[in-house]
Each structure stands twice: as C-alpha cells, then as structure tokens.
Write a protein that holds these residues in place. Structure first.
Motif, PDB file in Angstrom:
ATOM      1  N   HIS A  44      46.178  91.371 -30.991  1.00  9.31           N
ATOM      2  CA  HIS A  44      47.440  92.009 -30.603  1.00  9.31           C
ATOM      3  C   HIS A  44      47.463  93.478 -31.018  1.00  9.31           C
ATOM      4  CE1 HIS A  44      51.839  92.872 -31.031  1.00  9.31           C
ATOM      5  NE2 HIS A  44      51.768  92.454 -29.783  1.00  9.31           N
ATOM      6  N   ARG A  45      47.004  93.757 -32.232  1.00  7.92           N
ATOM      7  CA  ARG A  45      46.948  95.136 -32.709  1.00  7.92           C
ATOM      8  C   ARG A  45      46.056  95.990 -31.823  1.00  7.92           C
ATOM      9  NH1 ARG A  45      44.299  94.770 -37.494  1.00  7.92           N
ATOM     10  NH2 ARG A  45      45.850  93.252 -38.096  1.00  7.92           N
ATOM     11  N   ALA A  46      44.899  95.454 -31.433  1.00 11.84           N
ATOM     12  CA  ALA A  46      43.992  96.190 -30.550  1.00 11.84           C
ATOM     13  C   ALA A  46      44.645  96.422 -29.190  1.00 11.84           C
ATOM     14  CB  ALA A  46      42.673  95.431 -30.397  1.00 11.84           C
ATOM     15  N   TRP A  47      45.339  95.425 -28.667  1.00 14.91           N
ATOM     16  CA  TRP A  47      46.011  95.552 -27.375  1.00 14.91           C
ATOM     17  C   TRP A  47      47.080  96.634 -27.428  1.00 14.91           C
ATOM     18  CZ3 TRP A  47      51.119  94.179 -25.891  1.00 14.91           C
ATOM     19  CH2 TRP A  47      51.350  94.198 -24.513  1.00 14.91           C
ATOM     20  N   LEU A  48      47.885  96.649 -28.514  1.00 11.90           N
ATOM     21  CA  LEU A  48      48.920  97.671 -28.654  1.00 11.90           C
ATOM     22  C   LEU A  48      48.338  99.073 -28.742  1.00 11.90           C
ATOM     23  CD1 LEU A  48      51.454  96.039 -31.154  1.00 11.90           C
ATOM     24  CD2 LEU A  48      51.777  96.460 -28.705  1.00 11.90           C
ATOM     25  N   ASN A  49      47.198  99.209 -29.396  1.00 13.43           N
ATOM     26  CA  ASN A  49      46.551 100.517 -29.552  1.00 13.43           C
ATOM     27  C   ASN A  49      45.730 100.914 -28.329  1.00 13.43           C
ATOM     28  OD1 ASN A  49      47.618 100.793 -32.120  1.00 13.43           O
ATOM     29  ND2 ASN A  49      45.829  99.876 -33.104  1.00 13.43           N
ATOM     30  N   GLY A  56      35.915  90.424 -28.007  1.00 12.10           N
ATOM     31  CA  GLY A  56      35.310  90.441 -26.681  1.00 12.10           C
ATOM     32  C   GLY A  56      35.896  89.422 -25.724  1.00 12.10           C
ATOM     33  N   ILE A  57      37.096  88.926 -26.024  1.00  9.95           N
ATOM     34  CA  ILE A  57      37.737  87.931 -25.172  1.00  9.95           C
ATOM     35  C   ILE A  57      38.617  88.677 -24.171  1.00  9.95           C
ATOM     36  CG2 ILE A  57      39.292  85.946 -25.109  1.00  9.95           C
ATOM     37  CD1 ILE A  57      38.554  85.515 -28.093  1.00  9.95           C
ATOM     38  N   PRO A  58      38.469  88.434 -22.880  1.00 14.73           N
ATOM     39  CA  PRO A  58      39.308  89.135 -21.919  1.00 14.73           C
ATOM     40  C   PRO A  58      40.759  88.674 -22.033  1.00 14.73           C
ATOM     41  CG  PRO A  58      37.988  87.495 -20.795  1.00 14.73           C
ATOM     42  CD  PRO A  58      37.531  87.521 -22.229  1.00 14.73           C
ATOM     43  N   PRO A  59      41.697  89.587 -21.779  1.00 16.05           N
ATOM     44  CA  PRO A  59      43.108  89.187 -21.824  1.00 16.05           C
ATOM     45  C   PRO A  59      43.444  88.285 -20.641  1.00 16.05           C
ATOM     46  CG  PRO A  59      42.905  91.454 -21.097  1.00 16.05           C
ATOM     47  CD  PRO A  59      41.529  90.989 -21.476  1.00 16.05           C
ATOM     48  N   PRO A  60      44.526  87.533 -20.743  1.00 10.72           N
ATOM     49  CA  PRO A  60      44.943  86.690 -19.605  1.00 10.72           C
ATOM     50  C   PRO A  60      45.223  87.556 -18.376  1.00 10.72           C
ATOM     51  CG  PRO A  60      46.174  86.127 -21.589  1.00 10.72           C
ATOM     52  CD  PRO A  60      45.393  87.349 -21.896  1.00 10.72           C
ATOM     53  N   ASP A  61      45.044  86.996 -17.200  1.00  9.08           N
ATOM     54  CA  ASP A  61      45.226  87.746 -15.953  1.00  9.08           C
ATOM     55  C   ASP A  61      46.646  88.278 -15.796  1.00  9.08           C
ATOM     56  OD1 ASP A  61      42.588  87.305 -15.232  1.00  9.08           O
ATOM     57  OD2 ASP A  61      43.082  85.452 -14.134  1.00  9.08           O
ATOM     58  N   HIS A  62      47.618  87.563 -16.267  1.00 12.44           N
ATOM     59  CA  HIS A  62      49.010  87.966 -16.071  1.00 12.44           C
ATOM     60  C   HIS A  62      49.496  88.990 -17.090  1.00 12.44           C
ATOM     61  CE1 HIS A  62      49.302  84.777 -19.091  1.00 12.44           C
ATOM     62  NE2 HIS A  62      50.428  85.371 -19.482  1.00 12.44           N
ATOM     63  N   LEU A  63      48.672  89.374 -18.055  1.00 12.42           N
ATOM     64  CA  LEU A  63      49.076  90.302 -19.102  1.00 12.42           C
ATOM     65  C   LEU A  63      49.015  91.740 -18.576  1.00 12.42           C
ATOM     66  CD1 LEU A  63      49.911  90.380 -22.094  1.00 12.42           C
ATOM     67  CD2 LEU A  63      47.522  90.761 -22.631  1.00 12.42           C
ATOM     68  N   THR A  64      50.105  92.452 -18.711  1.00  8.99           N
ATOM     69  CA  THR A  64      50.146  93.844 -18.258  1.00  8.99           C
ATOM     70  C   THR A  64      49.556  94.746 -19.327  1.00  8.99           C
ATOM     71  OG1 THR A  64      52.352  94.121 -19.176  1.00  8.99           O
ATOM     72  CG2 THR A  64      52.218  93.423 -16.871  1.00  8.99           C
ATOM     73  N   PRO A  65      49.189  95.972 -18.962  1.00  9.71           N
ATOM     74  CA  PRO A  65      48.667  96.905 -19.984  1.00  9.71           C
ATOM     75  C   PRO A  65      49.696  97.162 -21.072  1.00  9.71           C
ATOM     76  CG  PRO A  65      48.235  97.741 -17.776  1.00  9.71           C
ATOM     77  CD  PRO A  65      49.126  96.534 -17.616  1.00  9.71           C
ATOM     78  N   ALA A  66      49.226  97.529 -22.239  1.00 10.90           N
ATOM     79  CA  ALA A  66      50.107  97.766 -23.385  1.00 10.90           C
ATOM     80  C   ALA A  66      51.051  98.915 -23.092  1.00 10.90           C
ATOM     81  CB  ALA A  66      49.277  98.065 -24.621  1.00 10.90           C
ATOM     82  N   PRO A  67      52.291  98.823 -23.581  1.00  5.92           N
ATOM     83  CA  PRO A  67      53.244  99.923 -23.375  1.00  5.92           C
ATOM     84  C   PRO A  67      52.780 101.169 -24.138  1.00  5.92           C
ATOM     85  CG  PRO A  67      54.168  98.254 -24.844  1.00  5.92           C
ATOM     86  CD  PRO A  67      52.866  97.736 -24.342  1.00  5.92           C
ATOM     87  N   CYS A  68      53.042 102.321 -23.562  1.00  7.33           N
ATOM     88  CA  CYS A  68      52.637 103.582 -24.208  1.00  7.33           C
ATOM     89  C   CYS A  68      53.756 104.208 -24.982  1.00  7.33           C
ATOM     90  CB  CYS A  68      52.137 104.565 -23.172  1.00  7.33           C
ATOM     91  SG  CYS A  68      50.626 104.007 -22.389  1.00  7.33           S
TER      92      CYS A  68
END
Length: 68
Positions: A44-49, A56-68
């Motif tokens: 989650h921390r990596a996704w937020l940043n 190396g696990i791909p995110p789920p298909d329905h997950l949108t890019p992290a908010p900026c």
C-alpha cells in the motif's frame, strides 16, 4: 538407485546433515497475521508513493492509479 553426491570439501558429518522441520498442532496465528499485514502495508505504501510493488505482484485490474 542413485549414488549420493560426494562433496570433497565437506567433512563426512556435514554431508549427512538433513533439513529438519518442526510440525505444530496449530499455526502461530499472531505471526501469520503480522506477516500478512506487513506485506499489505508495504504494498500500500508503495502504491501511494507511485513506486512499483516491492513483491512484484501486479495490482488488481480494477485498481485505479494512486491519487496525486
């Protein structure tokens, strides 16, 4: 039947060592939960940043890019 591999650099007692596993009646749920939550937090921390997933696990298909 295959012959055992001889490793010349090892003493005879070292060649005879075997991996031992300890089986428990019940798993240590506290350690398992701590391990899973640690992985989830790191991802989650990596996704937020905006960083790649540390495992190396791909995110789920329905997950949108992290908010900026």
């Amino acid at each position: 039947m295959q012959r055992p591999v001889h490793l010349s650099g090892m003493r005879s007692d070292e060649r005879n060592l075997r991996l031992r596993a300890k089986r428990r009646e019940e798993p240590d749920l506290g350690k398992l939960i701590e391990w899973v939550l640690g992985i989830a937090e790191a991802r989650h921390r990596a996704w937020l940043n905006g960083d790649p997933d540390p495992y190396g696990i791909p995110p789920p298909d329905h997950l949108t890019p992290a908010p900026c």
